[in-house]
Design an enzyme around this catalytic site. Structure first.
Site, PDB file in Angstrom:
ATOM      1  N   LYS A   9      34.307  47.560 -10.396  1.00  0.00           N
ATOM      2  CA  LYS A   9      33.982  48.216 -11.667  1.00  0.00           C
ATOM      3  C   LYS A   9      32.730  47.581 -12.247  1.00  0.00           C
ATOM      4  O   LYS A   9      32.319  46.479 -11.872  1.00  0.00           O
ATOM      5  CB  LYS A   9      35.141  48.105 -12.666  1.00  0.00           C
ATOM      6  CG  LYS A   9      35.556  46.676 -13.044  1.00  0.00           C
ATOM      7  CD  LYS A   9      34.696  46.011 -14.104  1.00  0.00           C
ATOM      8  CE  LYS A   9      35.166  44.599 -14.440  1.00  0.00           C
ATOM      9  NZ  LYS A   9      34.157  43.827 -15.200  1.00  0.00           N
ATOM     10  N   ASP A 133      42.011  42.588 -16.743  1.00  0.00           N
ATOM     11  CA  ASP A 133      41.415  43.774 -16.115  1.00  0.00           C
ATOM     12  C   ASP A 133      42.392  44.532 -15.219  1.00  0.00           C
ATOM     13  O   ASP A 133      42.116  45.664 -14.827  1.00  0.00           O
ATOM     14  CB  ASP A 133      40.209  43.385 -15.248  1.00  0.00           C
ATOM     15  CG  ASP A 133      39.050  42.842 -16.055  1.00  0.00           C
ATOM     16  OD1 ASP A 133      39.131  42.863 -17.300  1.00  0.00           O
ATOM     17  OD2 ASP A 133      38.068  42.387 -15.438  1.00  0.00           O
TER      18      ASP A 133
END
Length: 274
Positions: A9, A133
């Site tokens: 990401k 995350d």
């Protein structure tokens, strides 16, 4: 055997809004997965085994995937007897979420293997105990994250853009970067109107996003600053992902950038938001 994609990401902006009583910081950030990934091979076994292709990534009890599956066992009473091999492409300490992604992808697969023993909500709650995350990677795509990064608002739209990422072969300690956050650089959450433009006017959003942790990292790691300045000099608008060390820009890299990366020993990743 199942073969799974474990995506990286990038952070499209990151603002630190305060420090909590538990010592952690509250943030607002935008996550977006990219089409660059590790590959994970998973099969049933007689015991839990975790192996990786990288000597820099711990195996066994020190691996985040191992910790995630042990937490799964604590929550469900089911001992996941699987063998996991992680083919690493995402560099560690790069701000790309490789370890968190690995943990999320394996958790989701193991939960499926054992008959969806945890609901989607329960799995997300479990994931948040592994790392801030990790819940994001259970779904991926585009999301606004708040709190320590675990309060997620997923957006239906995805921003399909070509980007390239440069990793300057330096591992950044997120803990170290957070320790350098001072009250004068905090952003008031009510001032973050820019988030509203994320879907309505993406170009405006890109022109105005900031990264509090990235700015600290650029001052702390000369290798990052060199990448950042190089991209600026060549006419790109560079962004730091998370607390670094990766720097990314939109579009395709010129041939000159590819040559510079070869000379400097920087890893160049050409990919797309997805």
């Amino acid at each position: 055997m199942r073969v799974l994609r474990s995506p990286a990401k990038v952070n499209l902006g990151l603002w630190v809004t305060g420090k909590r009583a538990d010592g952690y910081h509250d943030i607002v950030t935008v996550f977006h997965t990219v089409d660059f990934h590790d590959r994970i091979f998973i099969k049933r076994s007689h015991s839990l085994k975790i192996k990786t292709s990288s000597p820099l990534i711990p195996e066994g009890e020190e691996n985040i995937v191992y910790k995630a599956l042990k937490r799964f066992e604590e929550w469900t009473g089911v001992s996941p007897e699987v063998e996991v091999f992680i083919e690493k492409n995402i560099p560690a300490g790069a701000g790309l979420g490789g370890g968190s992604s690995n943990a999320a992808v394996v958790l989701k697969e193991v939960n499926s293997m054992y008959g969806e023993i945890l609901s989607e909500k329960e799995l997300s709650e479990l994931a948040s105990t592994i790392g801030a995350d990790v819940p994001f990677f259970l779904k991926g795509g585009l999301a606004v994250a708040e709190g320590i990064g675990d309060k997620l608002r997923f957006l239906d739209k995805k921003i399909e853009r070509e980007i390239f990422i440069i990793y300057p072969a330096v591992h950044v300690s997120t803990k170290e970067i957070y320790s350098k956050v001072t009250p004068d650089i905090l952003t008031k959450k009510e001032d973050l109107h820019i988030i509203d433009s994320l879907l309505d006017d993406f170009e405006y959003f890109l022109e105005n996003i900031e990264n509090t942790l990235g700015e600290i990292a650029l001052e702390s790691y000369p290798q990052m600053r060199e990448v950042y300045n190089t991209l600026e000099y060549l006419g790109y608008k560079p962004f730091v992902s998370g607390s670094g060390s990766s720097i990314f820009a939109f579009g395709k890299p010129e041939a000159e950038i590819e040559k510079i990366c070869q000379v400097k020993g920087w890893k160049l990743i050409k990919t797309v938001l997805r």
